[in-house]
Write a protein that holds these residues in place. Structure first.
Motif, PDB file in Angstrom:
ATOM      1  N   TYR A 172       0.550  -1.102   0.111  1.00 23.43           N
ATOM      2  CA  TYR A 172      -0.193  -0.379   0.103  1.00 23.43           C
ATOM      3  C   TYR A 172       0.777   1.063   0.285  1.00 23.43           C
ATOM      4  O   TYR A 172       0.449   1.996  -0.741  1.00 23.43           O
ATOM      5  CB  TYR A 172      -0.800   0.079   0.873  1.00 23.43           C
ATOM      6  CG  TYR A 172      -1.703  -0.555   0.575  1.00 23.43           C
ATOM      7  CD1 TYR A 172      -2.848  -0.584   0.414  1.00 23.43           C
ATOM      8  CD2 TYR A 172      -2.305  -1.907   1.902  1.00 23.43           C
ATOM      9  CE1 TYR A 172      -4.514  -1.030  -0.599  1.00 23.43           C
ATOM     10  CE2 TYR A 172      -3.297  -2.264   1.659  1.00 23.43           C
ATOM     11  CZ  TYR A 172      -4.764  -2.166   0.745  1.00 23.43           C
ATOM     12  OH  TYR A 172      -6.242  -2.676   0.457  1.00 23.43           O
ATOM     13  N   SER A 189       0.846   3.840  -2.970  1.00 22.48           N
ATOM     14  CA  SER A 189       1.125   5.906  -2.478  1.00 22.48           C
ATOM     15  C   SER A 189       1.948   6.569  -3.350  1.00 22.48           C
ATOM     16  O   SER A 189       1.590   7.123  -4.462  1.00 22.48           O
ATOM     17  CB  SER A 189       1.325   5.903  -1.115  1.00 22.48           C
ATOM     18  OG  SER A 189       0.696   7.086  -0.866  1.00 22.48           O
ATOM     19  N   ASN A 199       1.528   6.772  -7.056  1.00 19.17           N
ATOM     20  CA  ASN A 199       0.934   7.077  -7.885  1.00 19.17           C
ATOM     21  C   ASN A 199       1.608   9.054  -7.182  1.00 19.17           C
ATOM     22  O   ASN A 199       1.120   9.892  -7.748  1.00 19.17           O
ATOM     23  CB  ASN A 199      -0.306   7.378  -6.564  1.00 19.17           C
ATOM     24  CG  ASN A 199      -1.445   6.072  -6.595  1.00 19.17           C
ATOM     25  OD1 ASN A 199      -1.255   5.301  -7.710  1.00 19.17           O
ATOM     26  ND2 ASN A 199      -2.287   5.576  -6.035  1.00 19.17           N
TER      27      ASN A 199
END
Length: 554
Positions: free
Chosen positions: A62, A66, A69
């Motif tokens: 995760y 992030s 992105n």
């Protein structure tokens, strides 16, 4: 100590690894102090350890997602994107080493474009030297991921082959290879190496697939940006060619904006009695007696409206009277409404009626050219949504007809539909034409266009609530819309109809960030939101007209 507790790993006789937890105490010791008799419990905690390991991997993934992105948002080009994305798994602790390779179109070989982590340079040197090798190693995994366009996860075991030998020597024991797509075609791969066996398993599959999609989306966005810049360059070249034609035109050409001449060619200046174009540009139209009244009569009513033409007497800047023929239309110039026109001195035509027919034929050609020029200028702002407002107007009228509205109100609906997005002229074109998702600031700017449209239209004395439709067409009956969060009957019927037509047309049509979803998908969406976002009666009329009666969304 008399009491102890710890966990440890053991290998079962069948070769599987297990985690055990033991807790006990010494109940009897030898004279030397060493434990003689102990009492305690031994528990298999393998499942718990596996769950903790899975949660830790998910947390790392995760965090990596992030970071990826963030890289997608802030990278300015493809090379910078690859550098940031390859470093993200290593910095977040998900992988010991990551590298990205893209297929060379000429050779068909996968060539490294970015790499990060301890041993990356050494491994990629070995790989480059063995790039043509075909044995059971992780190189084949890259080829498999690209050729089959799928995620590949694999444990690395020493087998004497060059790449696996290099990987195990560097302490890597598992790898995940993600295909990288461009325009839905796998053109490269991202490989992540872990020091733990079985680190990449099915529990990470969905998130790794999501990472693949994000990277591919970013590449498509860069392609769209490149195409947009190419289109802009072509547009500038076309404008330069157009300007060259205009400057040499035998007809006078002018553009009026805010009551002033903002452009003219030398022929227009000469016809109006000025020495040159520079002398006319910046002049208020009011100084030319007769021309001001004619320009006002051909005024700015609707973007893309039909051309107006008239012949009138004007006193030129040099004081002489002349009969001028003018044809003009509303258009967009530098992001705002303007009036573009062609002008001819027809004094000779008035004096010599015998030559009128020949000149009128020339005028007809010029009129057609004017309409074409006006239309071209109107669509240059946002070519991706050209025709959207016209189609929304047509769909709105169809819904209104199904609801039994009178002809005058239907005409108002048509005009309101064609002008509902006029406020987008105040939005920078790079935001309007940008492919992909908008950030919060850009979304806030976009959401200002209903108010901007209202401010432009409120001063025009339409016999219909055109300005209110522009203001309210993004309001929703449950109060979830913008800009004012109006509810139910606070939203006028025309705005509720245009809101439904807007959604149906937008979902049915192609956009730079996605293909058209089709009419049925659009109808299903408004049916799903009937009674919440949209008025149920309006939705029913739209569905009946399109689905049951076969109205075509052209």
């Amino acid at each position: 100590p008399d009491e102890y507790a710890y966990d440890f790993r053991v290998i079962w006789p069948d070769g599987t690894m297990h985690w055990l937890w033991v807790k006990g105490r010494v109940v009897q010791r030898f004279d030397t102090g060493r434990g003689r008799v102990v009492q305690g419990v031994l528990i298999d905690i393998t499942d718990r350890k596996m769950l903790e390991r899975r949660m830790e991997r998910l947390s790392l993934l995760y965090a990596t997602l992030s970071e990826c992105n963030q890289a997608i948002v802030y990278s300015r080009n493809e090379g910078e994107l690859f550098e940031r994305i390859s470093s993200a798994p290593v910095r977040m602790g998900l992988a010991a080493m990551t590298w990205i390779g893209m297929t060379n179109r000429s050779t068909g070989l996968v060539e490294p474009v970015a790499g990060e982590g301890v041993g990356a340079d050494e491994y990629l040197r070995v790989r480059t030297g063995m790039v043509r090798q075909s044995s059971a190693n992780s190189e084949d995994l890259v080829a498999t991921a690209i050729s089959q366009d799928r995620l590949v996860m694999h444990n690395i075991e020493f087998d004497g082959s060059g790449l696996n030998d290099a990987a195990t020597r560097l302490g890597w024991h598992s790898v995940a290879v993600l295909p990288i797509r461009r325009r839905n075609v796998a053109v490269g791969a991202m490989s992540m190496y872990s020091t733990d066996p079985d680190f990449f398993d099915e529990s990470l599959n969905d998130l790794l697939v999501e990472m693949m999609g994000d990277i591919s989306f970013a590449l498509d966005a860069f392609d769209e940006e490149r195409l947009r810049k190419e289109a802009e360059n072509e547009l500038r070249a076309a404008e330069a060619r157009f300007r060259g034609i205009v400057e040499q035109s035998v007809a006078g050409i002018y553009i009026l904006q805010d009551g002033n001449f903002v452009y003219c060619n030398s022929r227009a200046a000469s016809i109006l009695g000025f020495d040159n174009a520079e002398a006319l540009i910046g002049t208020e139209v009011a100084v030319l007696s007769g021309f001001a009244e004619a320009a006002e009569g051909n005024g700015l009513e609707r973007l893309g409206d039909s051309a107006h033409e008239s012949v009138f007497e004007v006193r030129q800047a040099n004081g002489q009277l002349a009969h001028l023929w003018v044809t003009s239309a509303s258009a967009e110039y530098r992001g705002r409404l303007a009036q573009i026109g062609l002008i001819e001195d027809v004094t000779a035509l008035r004096n010599y009626e015998t030559t009128l027919e020949e000149h009128l034929r020339a005028v007809e050609v010029l009129l057609q050219a004017t309409v074409g020029v006006a239309t071209s200028l109107s669509e240059q702002r946002d070519p991706y949504t050209a025709g959207h407002q016209h189609r929304v107007g047509e769909i709105s009228v169809a819904i209104g007809e199904e609801m039994g509205l009178d002809p005058d109100r239907l005409e108002g609906l048509r005009i309101a539909g064609q002008l509902h997005d006029v406020g987008k002229m105040a939005i920078p074109s790079e935001i309007l034409t940008r492919p992909g998702q908008l950030n919060d600031m850009e979304r806030a700017i976009i959401q200002q266009h209903p108010q901007s449209g209202y401010d432009v239209l409120k001063g025009v004395p339409f016999p219909w609530p055109v300005a209110l439709v522009a203001l309210q067409h993004h309001e929703r009956i449950d109060g979830s819309g913008y800009p004012s969060g109006l509810r139910g009957s606070e939203i006028i019927l025309e705005a509720q109809i245009v809101a439904v037509a807007d959604v149906v047309e937008a979902m049915s049509s192609h956009r730079p960030y996605r293909p058209g979803l089709g009419v049925e998908a659009a109808l299903a969406e408004i049916e799903r939101r009937a009674g919440t976002s949209f008025d149920a009666t309006v939705v029913a009329a739209c569905v009946r007209r399109v689905r049951d009666l076969g109205f075509q969304l052209l």
